[in-house]
Design a protein around this motif. Structure first.
Motif, PDB file in Angstrom:
ATOM      1  N   ALA B  21       0.830  -1.214   0.000  1.00 29.87           N
ATOM      2  CA  ALA B  21       0.000   0.000   0.000  1.00 29.87           C
ATOM      3  C   ALA B  21       0.858   1.254   0.000  1.00 29.87           C
ATOM      4  O   ALA B  21       0.452   2.279  -0.525  1.00 29.87           O
ATOM      5  CB  ALA B  21      -0.926   0.007   1.214  1.00 29.87           C
ATOM      6  N   THR B  40      -0.969  -4.919   2.791  1.00 30.23           N
ATOM      7  CA  THR B  40      -2.279  -5.472   3.112  1.00 30.23           C
ATOM      8  C   THR B  40      -2.379  -6.822   2.408  1.00 30.23           C
ATOM      9  O   THR B  40      -1.582  -7.112   1.507  1.00 30.23           O
ATOM     10  CB  THR B  40      -3.401  -4.550   2.638  1.00 30.23           C
ATOM     11  OG1 THR B  40      -3.323  -4.462   1.212  1.00 30.23           O
ATOM     12  CG2 THR B  40      -3.275  -3.160   3.224  1.00 30.23           C
ATOM     13  N   ALA B 194      -8.993  10.481   4.764  1.00 29.47           N
ATOM     14  CA  ALA B 194      -7.824   9.689   5.138  1.00 29.47           C
ATOM     15  C   ALA B 194      -6.943  10.473   6.101  1.00 29.47           C
ATOM     16  O   ALA B 194      -6.430   9.944   7.092  1.00 29.47           O
ATOM     17  CB  ALA B 194      -7.041   9.297   3.887  1.00 29.47           C
ATOM     18  N   CYS B 346     -11.210  -1.333  -0.110  1.00 32.49           N
ATOM     19  CA  CYS B 346     -10.962  -0.985   1.298  1.00 32.49           C
ATOM     20  C   CYS B 346     -12.239  -0.913   2.113  1.00 32.49           C
ATOM     21  O   CYS B 346     -12.208  -1.061   3.330  1.00 32.49           O
ATOM     22  CB  CYS B 346     -10.258   0.369   1.378  1.00 32.49           C
ATOM     23  SG  CYS B 346      -8.592   0.300   0.790  1.00 32.49           S
ATOM     24  N   VAL B 414      -1.618   4.519  10.059  1.00 28.77           N
ATOM     25  CA  VAL B 414      -1.920   4.291   8.648  1.00 28.77           C
ATOM     26  C   VAL B 414      -3.419   4.414   8.463  1.00 28.77           C
ATOM     27  O   VAL B 414      -4.185   3.899   9.268  1.00 28.77           O
ATOM     28  CB  VAL B 414      -1.485   2.889   8.189  1.00 28.77           C
ATOM     29  CG1 VAL B 414      -1.896   2.644   6.740  1.00 28.77           C
ATOM     30  CG2 VAL B 414      -0.001   2.699   8.358  1.00 28.77           C
ATOM     31  N   LEU B 416      -6.423   3.899   5.526  1.00 31.96           N
ATOM     32  CA  LEU B 416      -6.751   3.426   4.180  1.00 31.96           C
ATOM     33  C   LEU B 416      -8.216   3.734   3.887  1.00 31.96           C
ATOM     34  O   LEU B 416      -9.098   3.320   4.626  1.00 31.96           O
ATOM     35  CB  LEU B 416      -6.509   1.922   4.061  1.00 31.96           C
ATOM     36  CG  LEU B 416      -5.046   1.490   4.097  1.00 31.96           C
ATOM     37  CD1 LEU B 416      -4.916   0.038   4.475  1.00 31.96           C
ATOM     38  CD2 LEU B 416      -4.392   1.748   2.755  1.00 31.96           C
ATOM     39  N   GLN B 423      -7.775   2.785  -3.631  1.00 27.68           N
ATOM     40  CA  GLN B 423      -7.207   2.876  -2.297  1.00 27.68           C
ATOM     41  C   GLN B 423      -6.363   4.143  -2.094  1.00 27.68           C
ATOM     42  O   GLN B 423      -5.371   4.347  -2.781  1.00 27.68           O
ATOM     43  CB  GLN B 423      -6.319   1.647  -2.107  1.00 27.68           C
ATOM     44  CG  GLN B 423      -5.716   1.523  -0.741  1.00 27.68           C
ATOM     45  CD  GLN B 423      -4.658   0.435  -0.748  1.00 27.68           C
ATOM     46  OE1 GLN B 423      -3.638   0.545  -1.425  1.00 27.68           O
ATOM     47  NE2 GLN B 423      -4.910  -0.621  -0.015  1.00 27.68           N
ATOM     48  N   CYS B 425      -3.967   5.862   0.577  1.00 29.08           N
ATOM     49  CA  CYS B 425      -3.226   5.485   1.778  1.00 29.08           C
ATOM     50  C   CYS B 425      -2.500   6.709   2.330  1.00 29.08           C
ATOM     51  O   CYS B 425      -1.723   7.348   1.615  1.00 29.08           O
ATOM     52  CB  CYS B 425      -2.218   4.379   1.436  1.00 29.08           C
ATOM     53  SG  CYS B 425      -1.232   3.880   2.837  1.00 29.08           S
TER      54      CYS B 425
END
Lengths: 296, 480, 392, 252
Positions: B21, B40, B194, B346, B414, B416, B423, B425
């Motif tokens: 990721a 992941t 995020a 996700c 982190v 996600l 995704q 990140c």
């Protein structure tokens, strides 16, 4: 008279097509006279000339406009054309070839891969379209036993339709397909797209600006006018006895053709570049079929 | 969670079969760099039921590198972009990297790099960009062509580099929100979400159920608007007027729904650390719900037209195929990867709030062509619309926003989020005082650009705009 | 050939048909192969095949006119064919001279190593452009006049005695001229326009006047024949009167007059408009490169790519071969690519024949020892054998 | 074709007639800045402003403002209030720096330029590190609702065909050369329109060494359209004012 009509009305066709498309999209759309305003603006602007280019860059658009004007003198509309002589069909087609030669070279003059790409597509389509145009005109020549455009116009019409309806339908379709291909309309090219990699006509003139671009835009409007006029005068001519009525009818058909172009553009997608030759070939095949029906 | 420091071979082994990721560097002792990977679980194999990838399973292997290190790319091709970025940032050279070219040109001179070249006098190069024909962001595309056929496409970006990632840790709270909301303007909600989730994790606070639900509303509205716009643009690229015009308008209507909720059509200013800044009163929620139903009715009609047009489908099918193997090897994400049959999402793997539904549908395709990428978008729009409808009907109660607290020192977080492109990140680390030390942002575009280049091999150059639209990637999300 | 054919009072149909078919096949194949060539001289040679095809087509149509009883078609076809012999001589010499000048100036005859030469060699380039337009059959140049006559002949036949031949001639010649336009825009565009593609082209300069003058003269001649077309028919008048005495050429002369007048007018007006455009205010710039700062000469369309779409359509005759390894993996190493089109006659006709001849020769070598006595013996045996055969 | 026609009837004619006078309720339009109301020593607004657009008691720079509305939210005296009018575009950079409630909206081009561009204007859009939000809102102008083409304004592929540039983004250092090259490729006479806070002042990245902090200083800007991103109505309003198609303080 018919010549003047062409000179003044040609840019209107583009506006009309836009209006049809705007209706289908559900928007107000460009003003009908937009192309006139565009031309008025372009002729007053400066030009940017690439250091790579030679006189060919400006000569190309100039020659193609002049050739198209010469073509206009050969096509009848509501009456015989200004100039008419046996074999004027051939001069007409020769001038169209000259248009292609000139525009393609003007495009190649810039040394850009975009223009090269457009030019390559243009000559490929042109080379395939050429037999199609010749053959469809040949059908009309055989049908009317006339060797000039005005002669065909004089002897074509309802009587011919009742005698050889199927053949005329085939020729009409073939010429309409060629009109779409030669004028860079959907499904061959998309005049609305702004993406260099998919265009044909637009990408060839990427480097022209100002008055030179005006010449090109006007020339392509004329080309569309001439293409529609061929359909109108040779396939669907009106012979009512009154010259004014014939003229009006002829112009009406020209606008109907533009309407049809707009309709096609509103409802179908573009072909993949690989399919375009087949599309153009189809028109040749149709005229060939018509020709065999005639001379059998 | 803390990174687990391993020897290099063990570190490399830890990546096998997993989805990478993010790969980031943290300053280590005496000039060395701590290389941290965020991984992941890999995608379930093609045969398994779609979306079988179970929740959880995040790992943080790390290793210390200095000077040079053997490139990971040879064994894990998905690391190629991260390693180039790593080299550019930390000057630590991944030895043996097959394609160690600049990513963002932070020193200027963009586009000055050795392009892959097919020699031969017949081959010509087409160089497109940075200034493109349409109203889009800048980037440079270099095609190696024989006639109309593309032998190879190389994409060189970096024109959009604004230095945002570097500026993030030291910025004021207000400015850092402005940064993340403009990381990729069309993904304002995704990135803001995020970012905020990381800050909240570091501060150890939980947002209310209502705030979570409203965040989900924002995220799904963003997805709907962008998918709708993409589908319209795809129709426009093949010159199919009806769907292009209808979807263009409907996308605007969907953006307006977000505007109705928070005053900004891109959702800026809606999501804030600790919760959300704007509430949806019952009347407003109901208004959005009815308008959404109306929009979706028109969308279905426009897309039905698209699906029924043979001339459109002929252009979409078997164009720009990206195989499942390639998508997996390169670690592609989002609808692009799902269209190739990689069932990663996700919302299913790392669910939160309203997404905590073990049966949340993951839409996939099989062939990985333009048609599949369009199909996945259509399916995802339906899923999002249904999800939004039930969410708006039953918004949970709770405070909009809870106060932020100081962040934990020496912590690592982190986050996600499944944005509409895939995704997103974000990684954040704090120093001994609890201030942000380093941030890492991975936009889905960062990975997917290479997928586009690969999908173009052997295609007609005139199909490039169509393929490009079917990926629709962000330039500034890549360049940061 | 014409001489022989016209000995007979009434030529039979099949002669005409044969010529028409040969003309079509050689015309179309000639231009298609020309399109695929990388070497300018070979390309021009292929065009000779094409032009001979056009000539044969004209003569064939003319013969069919004679046999079918359409004197006008006969006169037009034969006249067009004959005129094209002349015209071909002029523009082809012009083009070959141009190729020679090019080889001298740049050191290469490869089309792909030209580029930007019109700026560097305006005289040669201008003359070559005129020659190209002429060979592509564009008005108002001489090539158009002869093709015009052949087309007219086809149209006459179409409308009267041999519609099928007329249609074939018309469609075929249209395809040929369409492809010729494609081929010569390729040559002119890639060799003379754009940016230099090789160091040779970079430092090319105009050739000596003594080489230039004949080219310019020939170019002038091409133009002159084009705009003096009615007179050209006058020159041809005498032989045509013999070949097809009943033909009334007056209307054709009229048509040619119009063609010449309108064509000349187009050229003049085009030059005038072009000049007017160049007088408009302008600012110098670079070719639009999307704002990229480091364009290279490789970013121009190559001749092979230019002709690519058309060659693709004719790949069933051309059988192009591509050499080059495919790209492998996500991060391929640089590869080379090369394509070529082989001459089918060399490849599939001459080579097998010469190979079997060689094989035969090798076998026959058994008899060759270099000893005089043995050779005498061979002669003796042959003589005896002949006597026996004679006696039988 | 019938299907397409039916769909069209269903979806209806969607072009809006005029520019709305007010944007939706939560959307922030033209602000009303009254520094006279400011209390001595209060700097709440400056504290929350992400781009230092506001100097308490003195000026509010609309060219830097991201329209996040935080200043209006924290101001205890009501010195900053955001209205809902979309009309905000101006002709001079200095007009964007408000020191009172008045905003000098863009006036039309001079007569000569109007004769040239009044009914036909082609723009080349250049995104110079724009985040794709301004770009999206410019793109939206081409959709049914706004239908920019009905005013004779269009976006074109080649700068050679254009009469001006529409610039978005803070002009990253990496895009500087490309932007200038595009400008040189536009034939005179030509215009520049800067859309969005980034293009005017650099936006959130105003002081980054990786950006040039907007278009000012690089190109002669003729029209500034503030916002982050500007509402499409704001852009349309600005363009129409520039072309003399719209006058008066409010949108009509």
């Amino acid at each position: 008279m018919s010549m003047l009509l062409g000179l003044f009305l040609a840019p209107l066709l583009a506006g009309l097509i836009h209006r049809v498309k705007a209706f289908f999209a559900g928007r107000q759309g460009r003003p009908l006279l937009q192309l006139y305003w565009d031309l008025a603006r372009l002729v007053r602007k400066h030009m940017v000339l690439s250091r790579t280019t030679t006189p060919v860059f400006l000569l190309g658009p100039a020659l193609s406009l002049v050739s198209l004007l010469a073509c206009l003198t050969l096509i009848p509309l509501g009456g015989p054309a200004l100039l008419r002589f046996p074999g004027d069909i051939l001069l007409f087609l020769g001038l169209l070839a000259l248009v292609r030669f000139a525009t393609v070279l003007a495009a190649m003059d810039t040394g850009s891969s975009f223009e090269g790409m457009g030019a390559s597509r243009e000559v490929a389509i042109g080379a395939l379209a050429e037999p199609g145009i010749f053959l469809s005109l040949a059908v009309l020549v055989v049908q009317t036993r006339a060797l000039s455009l005005s002669g065909i116009w004089a002897r074509s019409g309802p009587e011919l339709w009742s005698r050889a309806g199927l053949v005329m339908v085939l020729v009409g379709i073939a010429m309409f397909l060629l009109l779409l291909a030669e004028n860079s309309r959907i499904p061959v090219d998309d005049p609305n797209t702004h993406l260099e990699l998919t265009m044909i006509h637009e990408v060839m003139v990427l480097d022209h600006s100002g008055p030179a671009l005006a010449v090109i835009e006007y020339a392509s409007a004329l080309k569309l006018w001439i293409g529609s006029l061929l359909l109108s005068s040779l396939v669907f001519p009106l012979h009512s006895g009154s010259a004014w009525l014939d003229l009006l009818g002829g112009v009406g058909v020209v606008f109907l053709v533009a309407l049809a172009v707009g309709l096609v553009e509103s409802t179908s997608a573009r072909l993949s570049m690989l399919r375009v030759p087949q599309f153009v070939g189809l028109s040749s095949a149709l005229s060939l079929l018509a020709l065999f029906l005639v001379i059998r | 969670m803390k990174p687990e420091i391993l020897s290099y071979p063990e570190f490399s082994k830890k990546l096998a079969g997993r989805h990478l990721a993010a790969l980031m560097g943290l300053p280590g002792r005496s000039g060395s760099v701590l290389m941290v990977a965020v991984t992941t679980p890999g995608a379930p194999s093609a045969g398994e039921e779609a979306g079988a990838c179970p929740p959880g399973g995040l790992q943080l292997p790390a290793t210390v590198v200095e000077g040079t290190f053997p490139s990971l790319t040879l064994e894990h091709p998905q690391a190629h972009g991260f390693e180039r970025e790593f080299f550019e940032e930390w000057k630590v050279r991944p030895e043996g990297h097959p394609w160690l070219k600049p990513v963002r040109f932070p020193q200027g001179q963009p586009g000055l790099t050795d392009f892959f070249k097919v020699s031969g006098e017949e081959i010509h190069e087409v160089a497109v960009g940075p200034v493109h024909a349409g109203v889009i962001e800048p980037g440079h595309f270099r095609f190696q062509c024989r006639g109309e056929e593309v032998l190879h496409l190389e994409i060189s970006l970096g024109y959009q580099h604004r230095g945002v990632e570097k500026a993030l840790p030291g910025a004021s709270p207000a400015r850092s929100m402005a940064y993340v909301e403009t990381l990729a303007g069309d993904t304002s909600v995704g990135h803001a979400l995020a970012w905020c989730r990381n800050l909240e994790a570091l501060a150890g606070i939980r947002v209310s159920a209502r705030a979570e639900a409203l965040r989900a509303v924002a995220l799904e509205l963003e997805r709907l608007a962008n998918h709708c716009g993409d589908l319209g643009a795809l129709a426009g690229d093949v010159g199919y007027l009806p769907t292009a015009s209808f979807c263009g308008r409907l996308r605007g209507d969907l953006l307006n729904l977000t505007g109705l909720a928070c005053g900004n059509r891109f959702g800026r200013g809606w999501i804030r650390p600790g919760g959300v800044a704007w509430d949806l009163e019952p009347v407003r929620a109901e208004q959005i719900r009815t308008r959404l139903a109306g929009i979706m009715r028109d969308v279905r009609q426009a897309l039905d037209l698209l699906g029924r047009s043979g001339s459109v489908q002929a252009r979409f099918e078997r164009t720009g195929i990206l195989t499942r193997e390639a998508a997996l090897e390169l670690g592609l994400v989002g609808p692009v990867a799902r269209a190739s049959g990689v069932a990663l999402d996700c919302r299913r793997q790392f669910p939160w709030g309203p997404y905590l539904d073990p049966a949340f549908p993951v839409c996939t395709g099989l062939l990985g062509d333009v048609a599949c990428r369009a199909r996945v978008r259509i399916d995802e729009m339906e899923v999002s619309a249904a999800f939004l409808d039930s969410l708006l009907a039953h918004l949970p109660e709770g405070p909009l926003r809870v106060g932020m607290r100081a962040m934990a020192p020496k912590a690592f977080s982190v986050s996600l989020v499944e944005g509409w492109r895939g995704q997103i990140c974000h990684v954040a680390a704090t120093d001994t005082q609890g201030h942000l030390l380093a941030c890492k942002v991975v936009d889905p575009s960062f990975r997917n650009w290479f997928g586009l280049a690969l999908a173009l091999r052997g295609q007609q150059i005139s199909d490039f705009p169509l393929c490009n639209k079917s990926f629709n990637l962000s330039y500034c999300g890549h360049d940061l | 050939m014409l001489r022989v054919v016209t000995w007979a009072e009434q030529p039979s149909d099949w002669w005409g048909w044969l010529l028409v078919l040969t003309g079509l096949v050689s015309g179309i194949l000639g231009v298609v192969f020309a399109l695929a060539q990388h070497d300018l001289k070979r390309l021009l040679a292929c065009h000779s095949v094409e032009n001979l095809g056009i000539i044969a087509l004209g003569l064939g149509l003319g013969l069919l006119g004679l046999s079918g009883g359409s004197p006008l078609a006969a006169a037009l076809g034969l006249g067009g064919g004959l005129l094209h012999v002349w015209n071909h001589a002029w523009f082809k010499s012009l083009l070959f001279m141009g190729a020679g000048a090019l080889g001298k100036a740049t050191g290469s005859l490869q089309i792909e190593s030209g580029g930007g030469l019109l700026r560097r060699m305006p005289g040669t380039g201008g003359a070559f452009l005129v020659g190209s337009a002429a060979i592509s059959g564009l008005p108002p140049l001489n090539g158009f006049v002869s093709e015009f006559l052949i087309f007219m002949s086809a149209l006459e036949l179409l409308a009267s005695v041999h519609p099928l031949a007329g249609a074939a001639g018309l469609g075929g010649l249209a395809l040929i001229s369409g492809l010729a336009v494609a081929c010569f825009t390729k040559v002119c565009g890639v060799v003379f326009l754009g940016e230099p593609r090789s160091p040779g082209a970079q430092k090319a300069t105009e050739i000596r006047g003594s080489m230039l003058v004949p080219m310019l003269l020939l170019a002038g001649l091409c133009l002159l024949v084009g705009v003096m077309a009615p007179l050209g028919i006058g020159v041809l008048g005498a032989p045509l009167q013999q070949l097809a005495p009943q033909a009334d050429l007056e209307p054709i002369r009229g048509s040619l007059g119009w063609v010449a007048a309108l064509g000349g007018l187009v050229l003049l007006a085009g030059l005038g408009l072009g000049h007017a455009l160049s007088r408009r205010p302008s600012q110098p710039g670079m070719t639009w490169d999307c704002g990229y700062s480091r364009p290279t000469a490789r970013m121009q369309y190559t001749a092979a790519s230019f002709a690519g779409p058309l060659l693709e359509m004719f790949s069933f005759v051309l059988k192009p071969r591509h050499h080059g390894s495919p790209l492998e993996g996500h991060f391929p190493a640089p590869v080379g690519h090369h394509g070529e089109v082989c001459d089918p006659f060399t490849q599939r006709l001459y080579e097998p024949i010469s190979r079997s001849l060689m094989r035969l020769a090798l076998r026959v070598r058994v008899f060759q020892h270099g000893e005089v006595q043995l050779y005498l013996l061979y002669i003796l045996i042959t003589l005896v054998a002949l006597f026996i055969w004679e006696a039988l | 074709m019938l299907k397409a026609l039916l769909a069209r009837l269903n979806q209806g004619h969607r072009t809006a007639v005029g520019i709305p006078e007010a944007l939706p309720d939560r959307t922030l339009g033209r602000p009303r800045f009254q520094p006279v109301r400011c209390a001595e020593g209060c700097s709440e607004c400056a504290r929350v402003c992400p781009t230092a657009a506001i100097v308490p008691g003195q000026t509010l720079d609309l060219g830097s403002c991201l329209f996040c509305g935080e200043c209006a939210r924290v101001c205890p005296h009501g010195a900053v209030r955001f209205g809902r009018s979309p009309a905000m575009a101006v002709r001079r950079r200095s007009d964007l720096v408000l020191s009172g409630p008045d905003l000098q909206l863009a006036e039309a081009l001079d007569e000569q330029a109007l004769r040239l561009f009044g009914r036909s204007l082609r723009l080349r859009q250049v995104s110079a590190a724009g985040c794709n939000a301004c770009e999206a809102d410019v793109n939206v102008l081409g959709t049914l609702t706004f239908d920019l083409a009905r005013f004779g304004i269009d976006f074109v592929a080649s700068p050679r065909h254009a009469d001006g540039l529409l610039v978005t983004g803070p002009v990253s250092r990496n895009m500087r050369e490309a932007l200038l090259k595009t400008w040189q490729a536009v034939p005179a006479p030509r215009l520049v329109v800067a859309v969005g806070a980034c293009a005017i002042s650099g936006g959130p990245c105003f002081d980054h060494e990786q950006t040039c902090g907007g278009t000012d200083g690089l190109l002669p800007v003729d029209l500034y359209v503030p916002g982050c991103p500007p509402n499409p109505w704001t852009i349309l309003d600005g363009l129409l004012r520039l072309l003399g198609r719209l006058e008066g303080p409010e949108a009509g």
